[in-house]
Scaffold this active site. Sequence first.
Site, PDB file in Angstrom:
ATOM      1  N   HIS A   1       4.081   6.329  10.483  1.00 25.00           N
ATOM      2  CA  HIS A   1       5.300   6.394   9.659  1.00 25.00           C
ATOM      3  C   HIS A   1       6.529   6.847  10.450  1.00 25.00           C
ATOM      4  O   HIS A   1       7.413   7.500   9.898  1.00 25.00           O
ATOM      5  CB  HIS A   1       5.094   7.340   8.459  1.00 25.00           C
ATOM      6  CG  HIS A   1       4.088   6.856   7.472  1.00 25.00           C
ATOM      7  ND1 HIS A   1       3.908   7.443   6.232  1.00 25.00           N
ATOM      8  CD2 HIS A   1       3.215   5.818   7.513  1.00 25.00           C
ATOM      9  CE1 HIS A   1       2.951   6.801   5.572  1.00 25.00           C
ATOM     10  NE2 HIS A   1       2.515   5.814   6.326  1.00 25.00           N
TER      11      HIS A   1
ATOM     12  N   GLU B   1       0.844  -1.212   0.000  1.00 22.59           N
ATOM     13  CA  GLU B   1       0.000   0.000   0.000  1.00 22.59           C
ATOM     14  C   GLU B   1       0.870   1.250   0.000  1.00 22.59           C
ATOM     15  O   GLU B   1       0.613   2.202  -0.723  1.00 22.59           O
ATOM     16  CB  GLU B   1      -0.915   0.006   1.234  1.00 22.59           C
ATOM     17  CG  GLU B   1      -1.933   1.142   1.243  1.00 22.59           C
ATOM     18  CD  GLU B   1      -1.472   2.406   1.978  1.00 22.59           C
ATOM     19  OE1 GLU B   1      -2.195   3.399   1.919  1.00 22.59           O
ATOM     20  OE2 GLU B   1      -0.391   2.407   2.597  1.00 22.59           O
TER      21      GLU B   1
HETATM   22 ZN   LIG Z   1      -1.625   2.546   6.221  1.00 22.27          ZN
END
Ligand SMILES: [Zn+2]
Length: 296
Positions: free
Chosen positions: A249, A153
């Site tokens: 992240h 993704e």
């Molecule tokens: Zn994600």
Amino acid sequence: VEIRSQGPVEAARKGAKAVLIRSVTNFAFRQPHTGATRYVDDVRKIPAAAIPPEDVMMLARMQARKMPVKLRLVLGAKTLPDRQSANAIGELRGREKPEEVVVIGCHIDSWDVGDGSTDDGSGCIMAMEAARMLKAAKLVPRRTIRVVLFTNEENGLRGGQAYAEAHAEEVHAAAIESDSGSGAPWGLGVVASEEQVAALRVYAPLFDPLGAGAIHVGHGGADISPLTRRGVLSLSVRPDGSHYFDLHHSPADTVDKISPAHLQHNSAAMALMAYILAEREEITTIATEKEGDDHR
Ligand SMILES: [Zn+2]
């Protein structure tokens, strides 16, 4: 996120040697926040990096005091050749219309700075746990509920695209993605018209005991966006996201941030909505201009 993804191209057009952005987050506990960055063929590819908000604020103070600011960039990022990967798929076969499918999904890849526990490990646990809960409760839905753990993704959406292509001939009654972290349950977003969402909102009292009764017009998810574009009713599990980008992240995205109770309740909300959509008489299709790609 647009600043991160488009910044290098826009800065290069103005003659920049490199681009440094403030991490796309409110607070990151001095952790840099990574994510996808795009280049285009006809613009020079310049180095790009994100730095933690605290360091950005320090640089801004130095500039405000007219102090000379010198930066040396040492970047280790590189793009490696493509390798074969795969989605992981499992199903609860439907009892009456097994050929019609409700997808519940997440993505199994993550940025390499943390371990991807909340982006999107917890989403994958929710999808697998939702199917396990239905099975444990001996609930066999009318349609098939298919758990899809999408690959890639974060860096190109290849898993989502490959799934949509490989299963283009199948009837998808709906798709639900969980890729918004693992905060306290809040509700579900739906890519559909106000009237179509209102038709789902009648079930909200069933979700209220889980704290997930906010059924609202919203996003689907990046992995299911190729299905959304084909008119498939698309939903997302939407926990409270107030602190999601503190972790997202970053090296801080680790399993200790996840509350087991939140995970259980979000899983149950996903199971319940999947069951409703696999069970109810009609299939809702959506206007395809309402795209669901919130890839970030
Ligand atoms: Zn994600």
